[in-house]
Scaffold this active site. Structure first.
Site, PDB file in Angstrom:
ATOM      1  N   LYS A  71       0.825  -1.231  -0.045  1.00 51.83           N
ATOM      2  CA  LYS A  71       0.005  -0.049  -0.054  1.00 51.83           C
ATOM      3  C   LYS A  71       0.919   1.251  -0.194  1.00 51.83           C
ATOM      4  CE  LYS A  71      -1.844   1.542   3.843  1.00 51.83           C
ATOM      5  NZ  LYS A  71      -2.944   1.851   5.131  1.00 51.83           N
ATOM      6  N   ASP A 229       0.735   8.835  14.596  1.00 54.15           N
ATOM      7  CA  ASP A 229       1.374   7.553  13.830  1.00 54.15           C
ATOM      8  C   ASP A 229       2.720   7.790  13.204  1.00 54.15           C
ATOM      9  OD1 ASP A 229       0.880   9.495  11.912  1.00 54.15           O
ATOM     10  OD2 ASP A 229      -0.129   7.863  10.540  1.00 54.15           O
TER      11      ASP A 229
END
Length: 239
Positions: A71, A229
């Protein structure tokens, strides 16, 4: 090369929805990561600071599954000022047996959005109180609404507060979610008041400065810090 399937965002939206099936899929992935010899390399992240952007490349192989995906996921956080979504990307599906490309998923970040929201629901299902009824969402972007929608799949949320740096955007997001979900959703301009009394707090921003300060929370509250993140992001004060 064998025949390759190409699926657009519109087609993927017809196939994948934010529902309990999606939550179960993500939950099973976490379970596999904890119990199986999953191969998951570190995330490759490319920062583009002058445009407030980042690109992540992620992949993993779960033993026993015929395919695996690579991805590319982007986040350019000034894009809304240009009338563009902040998130984007695509996925390539390959055969785990031959390495041949089997599908190209031109999702523009849609599958990442669903996966992220579903992961929030998994966290809340296992870590928040079962009777959690009030949510506080920090942020007013796309993921703020999806996190609240996903949370309602696993907890009886009947009230939500939206806090954002942009008060007008918080008002607009609260109105949209109030109409879509049919529950009381209001904008709260004071961050401490937004957190006070909330059973579940979800932060959905790329903030590098803490939004949840010491003293905002009490025992029994659950926090999902979705936006933190990367090492330079920090939505929750260390204290």
């Amino acid at each position: 090369m064998s025949r390759m399937m190409i699926l657009t965002e519109a087609e993927l939206r017809q196939i994948v929805a934010l529902n309990l099936d999606a939550v179960a899929c993500v939950e099973n992935a976490f379970r596999a990561l904890a119990t199986l010899p999953v191969a998951m390399p570190p995330i490759l992240r490319l920062d583009i600071p002058e445009h407030h952007g980042e690109v992540d490349v992620k992949s993993a192989y779960v033993p026993g599954i015929d395919g695996f995906a690579v991805k590319i996921s982007s986040g350019f956080f000034d894009n809304p000022k240009l009338g563009l979504p902040s998130g984007g990307g695509m996925m390539v599906l390959l055969s785990a047996k031959t390495g041949q490309v089997e599908a190209l998923l031109l999702d523009n970040g849609y599958l990442t959005d669903i996966r992220t929201a579903a992961a929030g629901a998994v966290a809340a299902r296992h870590l928040s109180r079962p009777d959690s009824a009030v949510a506080a969402i920090f942020g007013a972007g796309l993921q703020a609404g999806l996190q609240l929608e996903a949370l309602r799949l696993v907890r009886p949320i009947g009230e939500a507060r939206i806090w954002a740096r942009d008060a007008a955007k918080a008002d607009a997001t609260a109105a949209r979610l109030r109409e879509k979900l049919g529950i009381m959703v209001r904008a709260e301009p004071d961050a401490a008041k937004a957190a006070a009394g909330a059973d579940v707090i979800v932060t959905t921003t790329p903030s590098t400065e803490p939004l949840i300060k010491a003293g905002f929370v009490v025992a029994g509250q659950h926090i999902t810090a979705m936006g933190s993140d990367a090492e330079h992001k920090n939505e929750i004060a260390p204290a």
